[in-house]
Motif scaffolding. Structure first.
Motif, short mmCIF file in Angstrom:
data_model
loop_
_atom_site.label_atom_id
_atom_site.label_comp_id
_atom_site.label_asym_id
_atom_site.label_seq_id
_atom_site.Cartn_x
_atom_site.Cartn_y
_atom_site.Cartn_z
N UNK A 72 34.75 -10.33 -35.71
CA UNK A 72 35.70 -10.59 -36.80
C UNK A 72 36.85 -11.43 -36.28
N UNK A 73 37.34 -11.07 -35.08
CA UNK A 73 38.42 -11.85 -34.48
C UNK A 73 38.00 -13.28 -34.24
N UNK A 74 36.77 -13.45 -33.77
CA UNK A 74 36.23 -14.78 -33.49
C UNK A 74 36.17 -15.59 -34.78
N UNK A 75 35.72 -14.92 -35.84
CA UNK A 75 35.60 -15.58 -37.14
C UNK A 75 36.97 -16.02 -37.65
N UNK A 76 37.91 -15.06 -37.73
CA UNK A 76 39.24 -15.38 -38.26
C UNK A 76 39.94 -16.40 -37.38
N UNK A 77 39.86 -16.16 -36.06
CA UNK A 77 40.54 -17.06 -35.12
C UNK A 77 40.06 -18.48 -35.28
N UNK A 78 38.74 -18.64 -35.47
CA UNK A 78 38.20 -19.99 -35.60
C UNK A 78 38.55 -20.62 -36.94
N UNK A 79 38.50 -19.81 -38.01
CA UNK A 79 38.88 -20.33 -39.32
C UNK A 79 40.31 -20.84 -39.29
N UNK A 80 41.20 -19.97 -38.79
CA UNK A 80 42.62 -20.36 -38.74
C UNK A 80 42.80 -21.51 -37.76
N UNK A 81 42.11 -21.42 -36.62
CA UNK A 81 42.27 -22.44 -35.58
C UNK A 81 41.83 -23.81 -36.05
N UNK A 82 40.66 -23.88 -36.68
CA UNK A 82 40.17 -25.18 -37.14
C UNK A 82 41.05 -25.69 -38.27
N UNK A 83 41.40 -24.79 -39.20
CA UNK A 83 42.26 -25.18 -40.32
C UNK A 83 43.58 -25.72 -39.82
N UNK A 84 44.23 -24.94 -38.95
CA UNK A 84 45.53 -25.37 -38.42
C UNK A 84 45.36 -26.65 -37.61
N UNK A 85 44.27 -26.74 -36.85
CA UNK A 85 44.04 -27.94 -36.04
C UNK A 85 43.96 -29.18 -36.90
N UNK A 140 42.27 -24.16 -31.91
CA UNK A 140 43.26 -25.08 -32.50
C UNK A 140 43.43 -26.30 -31.61
N UNK A 141 43.66 -26.10 -30.31
CA UNK A 141 43.85 -27.27 -29.42
C UNK A 141 42.58 -28.11 -29.37
N UNK A 142 41.42 -27.46 -29.32
CA UNK A 142 40.18 -28.21 -29.26
C UNK A 142 40.04 -29.10 -30.50
N UNK A 143 40.44 -28.56 -31.66
CA UNK A 143 40.35 -29.34 -32.90
C UNK A 143 41.32 -30.52 -32.89
N UNK A 144 42.56 -30.23 -32.50
CA UNK A 144 43.56 -31.31 -32.47
C UNK A 144 43.10 -32.42 -31.53
N UNK A 145 42.68 -32.02 -30.32
CA UNK A 145 42.24 -33.01 -29.34
C UNK A 145 41.03 -33.78 -29.88
#
Lengths: 530, 324
Positions: A72-85, A140-145
């Motif tokens: 669940x953490x992986x899912x939420x973290x990635x959703x937020x991370x990619x979105x924010x990225x 998030x950083x991976x997405x931004x980069x």
């Protein structure tokens, strides 16, 4: 994670990594079997396996609970991370506004906020949140980069045919960013597992999960079981990394090696008026505190246990107990900070030496890698009883724990940096008859400076985490102990204070490293390593 | 109309999705819900509640009880302030300190242990039999209990600075290996684990050296006491029945819970039987389990006053016990 030096074996030979692992296991077996370390507290691998077999009925539900929390953490973290990225990559202003939040999330020592999460949330929530936090930053950083590295020719192409911002994003930038995002997932997966397990140590009304199992088993005086649980946790973290490595390879053919990116993306602000820059800096500082407020409002936790920034300020400066609180806090900081600094320096120095020796003595380093890998993912709670028996409960224990958690990521970053030193630069002094050491001194070491800074940035929060864990479990001093004792005394003001101070100290140290890095590298005409 | 409440806002729905993570619950139609936070992982310390749940005593009282297990790092009082549970089991010293110093709205409405099972445990080969023996020794204490040890030492005129107190993570290995000289733990439990490894231990209760406090006191917030008084009395009644059944034959129940309550705890049934027998004299009282006599409350207040925790009789409410 970078390709470790010498990972690839030539065909037809036993891979040296595997061979060394076997030698190590045999050595461990002998040492464990005859009880040679710590009066026999280090069990042999076969004894651990035997215990695993006996306990096999216990595992499935604990593993399941840990997997659910971390997934669940992986899912939420990635959703937020990619979105924010995506938002950050498209809007440098947003990126600058959120820099404070990103630095805080990168540098927050999980152990300091775990008690807060268990206080304010219930059931699985603390583990999910901690796993989410561990995942968010990486993704998030991976997405931004990834997005900002999109091929400008392809972008121009879409633009030329009349494509707008959205088209550019979906057709070029996101596709181009996919390998980067997928490699982010690889690092994020084990982070999610370890985050969930760490939160399980915080309890919270659930009897399942590997962390819970480990805590329950501590009282049984069975080192074999503690090691068994630790190894299972390690295996899950490792497998989750492997799984995403395979997915990345299969879908995008990306084999690019990636370490955790320790550079918090900041956005460029050089051409803006001073007033606007100041405004953004202030906003970026204020935003983490807004999130703190929002979190408390969102959980609806009562004021007695949930302290807002104002509540902490009141506790620390204006309440009747503030004098005693300040004294205790300063005393604890006085114990924690020096050890953290020294541990970080020694860990970095050790990593630096090892990275250099990995070029000089690759064989010896390879033998050492499996141990280093296990110490990174093995829950420290399982290792600490053993470490206490070997090292006692003094500063040396704290130092060793700190070195062990900082050294590995620093080493990987540095080894990667050293491997990137241009061959021609290395060969020039050689051609003039310089020895290995001289070449190192003149070329390789100066050239790896950006990576030394990157490694330092990476180790700041880990060092504090290591020290606090050692203090909490073994030495009974400093911030770690203050945090733990405050929970025992229901001193909620102090719990929040310690958490806030730990994050602030960590973020401030990070920022100092970044500033020093900019000055030094600019003077040397070098660029920041990612 | 569906209103998004503030807890939901932070995504507690995520936890709700996970059925396996939901705590054990005894369903009953039309009954009133009550949430209980235990102070430790599922072990013999909570036998009475498990018996009462399995025999349907709470259901018979019209209660829909949710049982939340604790753990080393669950601070029980926090869960009732946060509203995660209605009722919890605590150590009275931390509870009373929180009422006196932070104005926490707690009431103690009963006690599981008449005598606190916390004691100092040491190896028979290097025995520590009285508080005075602790001088110059290393004692491993869980951070939650440092306050109790300080209290006991002061009551026995031992300077706390003469005893080296280190954190205790509930792992007996350091004691067995001699890295610490003694640990503070339940004397009803840890001696079994250690003696299983062929080492003899000795112990003394803090209670027997003047730190005369209860343990696993039943604590609620004043709000819950007002709004759920009937349910609390019903809980006390059903729990007492469960405990009485359990102590009728302390050896009988633990094996029955092997694959339910105790599953996955990593503890053996033998350990639970030992615990259950050892705790019997500390819990049973002629007035009925959970009773708090005036003398008992006095002894608690006096012991705490000696270490600067200012409790009052008002923090205890014995009227619910009278209604059982």
């Amino acid at each position: 994670m970078a390709a470790l030096p010498g990972e690839r074996a030539s065909a037809g030979r036993i891979p040296p990594g595997l061979r060394n692992l076997v030698i190590l296991l045999l050595l461990w077996e002998v040492v464990g079997h005859f009880g040679l370390v710590a009066q026999g507290a280090l069990p042999s691998p076969t004894a651990i396996l035997e215990r695993l077999w006996i306990d096999r009925a216990d595992y499935p539900r604990h593993i399941e609970a840990t997997l659910i929390g971390s997934s669940l953490g992986f899912l939420f973290g990635n959703l937020i991370g990619v979105g924010a990225g995506i938002v950050f990559a498209l809007s440098p202003r947003m990126l600058r506004l959120f820099r404070g939040v990103n630095v805080a999330i990168f540098s927050l020592p999980a152990i300091a906020i775990a008690p807060i999460l268990t206080l304010t949330l219930t059931g699985m929530e603390p583990r999910v949140v901690l796993a989410t936090l561990g995942v968010y930053f990486v993704t998030m950083t991976a997405t931004v980069v990834g997005i900002s590295q999109a091929d400008s020719r392809a972008t121009d192409m879409v633009r030329a045919y009349g494509g707008g911002r959205v088209k550019v994003l979906t057709m070029v930038q996101l596709r181009g960013a996919l390998p980067s995002i997928l490699s982010g997932f690889r690092i994020a997966a084990p982070n999610a597992v370890l985050g969930a397990i760490l939160a399980e140590f915080g309890g919270g009304g659930d009897r399942w999960g590997l962390g819970v199992y480990l805590l329950g088993s501590l009282g049984q005086g069975m080192p074999t079981r503690l090691w068994g649980i630790g190894l299972v946790a390690t295996a899950i973290a490792g497998l989750s990394y492997l799984a995403f490595a395979l997915i990345a390879r299969r879908f995008v053919g990306a084999t690019r090696a990636v370490t955790l990116n320790a550079a918090v993306p900041g956005g460029d602000a050089t051409d803006e008026p001073l007033a606007s820059r100041l405004l953004f800096a202030a906003g970026s500082l204020a935003l983490p505190f807004c999130f703190w407020w929002l979190f408390i409002w969102g959980t609806g936790a009562p004021w007695l246990i949930a302290k807002t920034p104002l509540g902490v300020a009141d506790y620390l400066f204006f309440s009747p107990a503030s004098a005693s609180a300040q004294a205790r806090l300063l005393h604890a900081l006085g114990q924690t900070l020096p050890v953290t600094g020294i541990g970080m320096l020694v860990g970095l120095a050790f990593a630096f030496l090892l990275a250099i020796s990995s070029r000089l003595f690759p064989e010896a380093v390879r033998a050492f890698m499996p141990v280093a890998l296990v110490t990174q993912t093995m829950p420290l709670v399982a290792l600490t009883p053993l470490l206490v028996l070997i090292l006692g409960r003094g500063t040396s224990l704290t130092l060793w724990v700190t070195i062990s958690v900082t050294f590995f990521p620093a080493f990987v970053t540095l080894a990667q940096g050293l491997a990137l030193v241009p061959r021609s630069a290395v060969e020039l002094p050689r051609a003039y008859g310089a020895g290995v050491w001289r070449e190192m001194r003149m070329v390789t070491i100066p050239a790896s400076l950006p990576y030394l800074f990157a490694a330092t940035r990476l180790t700041v929060p880990r060092a504090l985490l290591g020290v606090m864990i050692a203090e909490w479990l073994a030495t009974g001093t400093g911030l770690g102990n203050l945090l733990n004792q405050s929970r025992g005394y229901l001193d909620y003001g102090m719990i929040w204070t310690v958490a806030a101070v730990a994050v602030l100290v960590s973020a401030a140290c990070y920022q100092i490293v970044v500033l020093a890095e900019r000055r030094v590298l600019r003077r040397l005409g070098m660029r920041t390593a990612e | 109309m569906l209103r998004l409440n503030r807890r939901r806002f932070l995504g507690s729905s995520a936890a709700g999705l996970v059925a396996s993570a939901l705590p054990m619950r005894s369903f009953a139609a039309g009954s009133s819900p009550l949430r209980m936070q235990a102070s430790w992982i599922n072990d013999g310390e909570f036998m009475g509640y498990f018996v009462a749940i399995d025999k349907g005593y709470y259901k018979a009282e019209g209660l829909d009880l949710t049982y939340l297990p604790g753990g080393p790092d669950v601070i029980p009082e926090s869960t009732i302030i946060a509203g995660h549970a209605d009722l919890t089991l605590t150590t009275p010293d931390t509870t009373i300190k929180a009422i006196a110093e932070q104005g926490a709205p707690f009431k103690i409405i009963g006690t599981e242990y008449q005598k606190n099972p916390l004691g100092v445990i040491s190896l028979a080969s290097k025995p520590i039999r009285t508080p005075a023996d602790l001088v110059g020794k290393t004692l491993a204490v869980p951070p939650v209990n440092v306050i109790s040890v300080d209290a006991m030492l002061k009551l026995n005129h031992v300077d706390p600075s003469k005893v080296k107190i280190v954190p205790y993570a509930y792992d007996p290995t350091p004691l067995i290996k001699g890295e610490v000289d003694a640990t503070l733990d339940f004397v009803t439990d840890v001696p079994y684990t250690i003696e299983q490894q062929g080492v003899k231990v000795v112990s003394f209760l803090l209670y027997d050296y003047g730190f005369t406090i209860y343990n696993d006191t039943v604590v609620v917030t004043e709000d819950v006491l007002k709004s759920k008084r009937k349910e609390l009395v019903a809980w006390l009644r059903a729990s007492r029945k469960g405990w009485n059944d359990n102590f009728a034959d302390p050896k009988a129940w633990p094996p029955k819970f092997k694959d339910t309550w105790f599953k996955g705890s990593g503890r053996t049934v033998g350990n639970e039987v030992f615990l259950n027998e050892a705790q019997k004299p500390l819990i049973e009282t002629p007035k009925g389990i959970f009773s708090m006599t005036e003398e008992g409350i006095d002894a608690n207040l006096k012991a705490l006053a000696d270490v600067g925790i200012k409790g009052t009789r008002k923090m205890f409410d014995t009227t619910l016990l009278e209604e059982i």
